[in-house]
Design an enzyme around this catalytic site. Structure first.
Site, PDB file in Angstrom:
ATOM      1  N   TRP A 101       0.833  -1.215   0.000  1.00 61.79           N
ATOM      2  CA  TRP A 101       0.000   0.000   0.000  1.00 61.79           C
ATOM      3  C   TRP A 101       0.861   1.257   0.000  1.00 61.79           C
ATOM      4  O   TRP A 101       0.552   2.232  -0.678  1.00 61.79           O
ATOM      5  CB  TRP A 101      -0.973  -0.004   1.181  1.00 61.79           C
ATOM      6  N   ASP A 171      -1.286   6.530   6.517  1.00 59.39           N
ATOM      7  CA  ASP A 171      -2.400   5.657   6.147  1.00 59.39           C
ATOM      8  C   ASP A 171      -2.624   4.698   7.310  1.00 59.39           C
ATOM      9  O   ASP A 171      -1.772   3.847   7.590  1.00 59.39           O
ATOM     10  CB  ASP A 171      -2.031   4.891   4.867  1.00 59.39           C
ATOM     11  N   LYS A 195     -11.704  -1.799   7.060  1.00 54.54           N
ATOM     12  CA  LYS A 195     -10.864  -2.749   7.782  1.00 54.54           C
ATOM     13  C   LYS A 195     -11.311  -2.828   9.237  1.00 54.54           C
ATOM     14  O   LYS A 195     -11.623  -3.884   9.728  1.00 54.54           O
ATOM     15  CB  LYS A 195      -9.392  -2.343   7.707  1.00 54.54           C
TER      16      LYS A 195
HETATM   17  C1  LIG Z   1      -6.991  -1.938   2.162  1.00 52.18           C
HETATM   18  C2  LIG Z   1      -5.968  -0.901   2.269  1.00 52.18           C
HETATM   19  C3  LIG Z   1      -5.860   0.129   1.305  1.00 52.18           C
HETATM   20  C4  LIG Z   1      -6.732   0.198   0.084  1.00 52.18           C
HETATM   21  O1  LIG Z   1      -8.031   0.486   0.431  1.00 52.18           O
HETATM   22  P1  LIG Z   1      -9.156   0.790  -0.687  1.00 52.18           P
HETATM   23  O2  LIG Z   1     -10.228   1.398   0.138  1.00 52.18           O
HETATM   24  O3  LIG Z   1      -9.512  -0.533  -1.275  1.00 52.18           O
HETATM   25  O4  LIG Z   1      -8.596   1.716  -1.682  1.00 52.18           O
HETATM   26  C5  LIG Z   1      -4.900   1.095   1.504  1.00 52.18           C
HETATM   27  N1  LIG Z   1      -4.081   1.068   2.574  1.00 52.18           N
HETATM   28  C6  LIG Z   1      -4.159   0.094   3.502  1.00 52.18           C
HETATM   29  C7  LIG Z   1      -3.227   0.115   4.670  1.00 52.18           C
HETATM   30  C8  LIG Z   1      -5.106  -0.918   3.386  1.00 52.18           C
HETATM   31  O5  LIG Z   1      -5.171  -1.883   4.318  1.00 52.18           O
END
Ligand SMILES: *Cc1c(COP(=O)(O)O)cnc(C)c1O
Length: 360
Positions: A101, A171, A195
């Site tokens: 990511w 993030d 998540k």
């Molecule tokens: C799942 C995830 C993403 C991507 O998320 P989307 O909403 O599918 O774009 C980005 N960063 C992390 C840390 C993730 O776990």
């Protein structure tokens, strides 16, 4: 009806209490005679839902007044572009690449300016967090970027990098609300909620006021300007209303559970059960450096692909779903977010013990 133990990395398990409340309110939300899915986002009822959600999040994370809270769409992935478009005034940013990511965010930023990879753990398939105490931060960097919890690899920053005064952008998709955070250490915190917080479709961004300006990169679409969403309190256009409503319920659930201190204690206990077992098992092994282990995503392997596949199959038959590791890593991964009950992890470990005994 029977519910499984869902170890999915995302979209992931939600608190049963929240799902039951939402079910009870499905046809008639608080006397409005309609569901939250059917109501105007400009209605009094929805105004209260979004305002309460913001306030509860502010309470939980202790968000200072000089930070704005936004409920956005486009997934965490859209932020990979939105961040440079809004924050790259000098067109320079430093990226710490600790997984897929972070790598995607780094690659996306290269479209908009000079993105420097100042540290990486790719040399050992992202199985650790590099030392970030004295990195070569660029003189003119607009921000330093991290992915705080690496969902796929199961590592987490236990100490934030020394950004040498540059704003930190993080993030937190897969560790959102899993433990207390000091918001003042960040310029921007964001995460997709699917998540650990709610249903897919909502992204929450918490941004320090001074970083929100009219001065975005030329060509930035209106919908991708933080300022427009701040000025309109996340209601510039129709927001992901039902998702925000569920997030709000999850915030209230976490408050009832005792807040983020309590979540952290529970998460440490839960993850501890699984890691303690992995550390003494002769068959199953954790895949990352111990000191960098995530409380949320726990990857493990047997070292034998056939045995891994057999485990995933038999676990599924026994009611433990989504234990297959990410396609880029293989093996297994148990995501044990806030809403995974203690009992789910205890029963998983029991099952693993039995599998180990049966397959010696
Ligand atoms: C799942 C995830 C993403 C991507 O998320 P989307 O909403 O599918 O774009 C980005 N960063 C992390 C840390 C993730 O776990």
């Amino acid at each position: 009806m029977s519910r499984v133990y869902n170890f999915s990395a995302g979209p992931a398990v939600l608190p049963e209490e929240v799902l039951k409340e939402a079910a009870a309110e499905m046809l008639d939300y608080e006397g409005t005679g309609m569901s939250v899915m059917e109501m105007s986002h400009r209605s009094k009822a929805f105004e209260k839902i979004i305002n309460d959600a913001e306030q509860d999040l502010r309470d939980l994370m202790n968000i200072p007044d000089n930070y704005k809270v936004l409920f956005l769409q486009g997934g965490a992935s859209q932020q990979f572009a939105m961040i440079p478009m809004n924050l790259m005034k000098n067109k320079v940013a430093d990226y710490i690449v600790t997984g897929q990511w972070a790598k995607k965010a780094y690659q996306e930023a290269q479209i908009y300016g000079k993105a420097n990879k100042i540290a990486s753990s790719e040399d050992k398939t992202f199985s650790y967090i590099p030392d970030c105490s004295d990195l070569p931060i660029s003189e003119d960097a607009d921000y330093v970027y991290i992915c705080e919890n690496n969902t796929i690899y199961g590592t987490k920053f236990k100490t934030l990098p020394n950004t040498k005064g540059k704003p930190l952008v993080s993030d937190v998709s897969s560790c959102f609300l899993s433990e207390p955070v000091d918001v003042t250490k960040y310029g921007l915190i964001y995460g997709g909620v699917q998540k650990n917080v709610g249903p897919a479709g909502v992204v929450i961004a918490i941004i320090r006021e001074d970083l929100i300006t009219e001065d975005t990169l030329p060509g930035t679409p209106t919908m991708l300007k933080y300022k427009i969403h701040v000025d309109n309190q996340s209601l510039y256009n129709t927001p992901p209303a039902y998702g925000i409503y569920i997030c709000g319920k999850v915030f209230k659930w976490i408050k009832r559970m005792g807040g983020l201190e309590e979540m952290k204690k529970l998460n440490e206990k839960k993850a501890g059960i699984l890691y303690d077992f992995l550390d003494q098992s002769e068959m199953f092994k954790g895949t990352v450096a111990k000191e960098d282990r995530s409380l949320m995503n726990v990857p493990f392997v047997t070292g034998n692909d056939e045995l891994d596949a057999k485990f995933v199959k038999e676990a599924k038959a026994a009611g433990f779903e989504n234990l297959k590791g990410h396609r880029s890593v293989g093996g297994m991964r148990a995501s044990i977010y806030n809403a995974m009950p203690m009992e789910g992890v205890e029963k998983l470990v029991e099952f693993m013990k039995k599998f180990e005994a049966d397959n010696k």
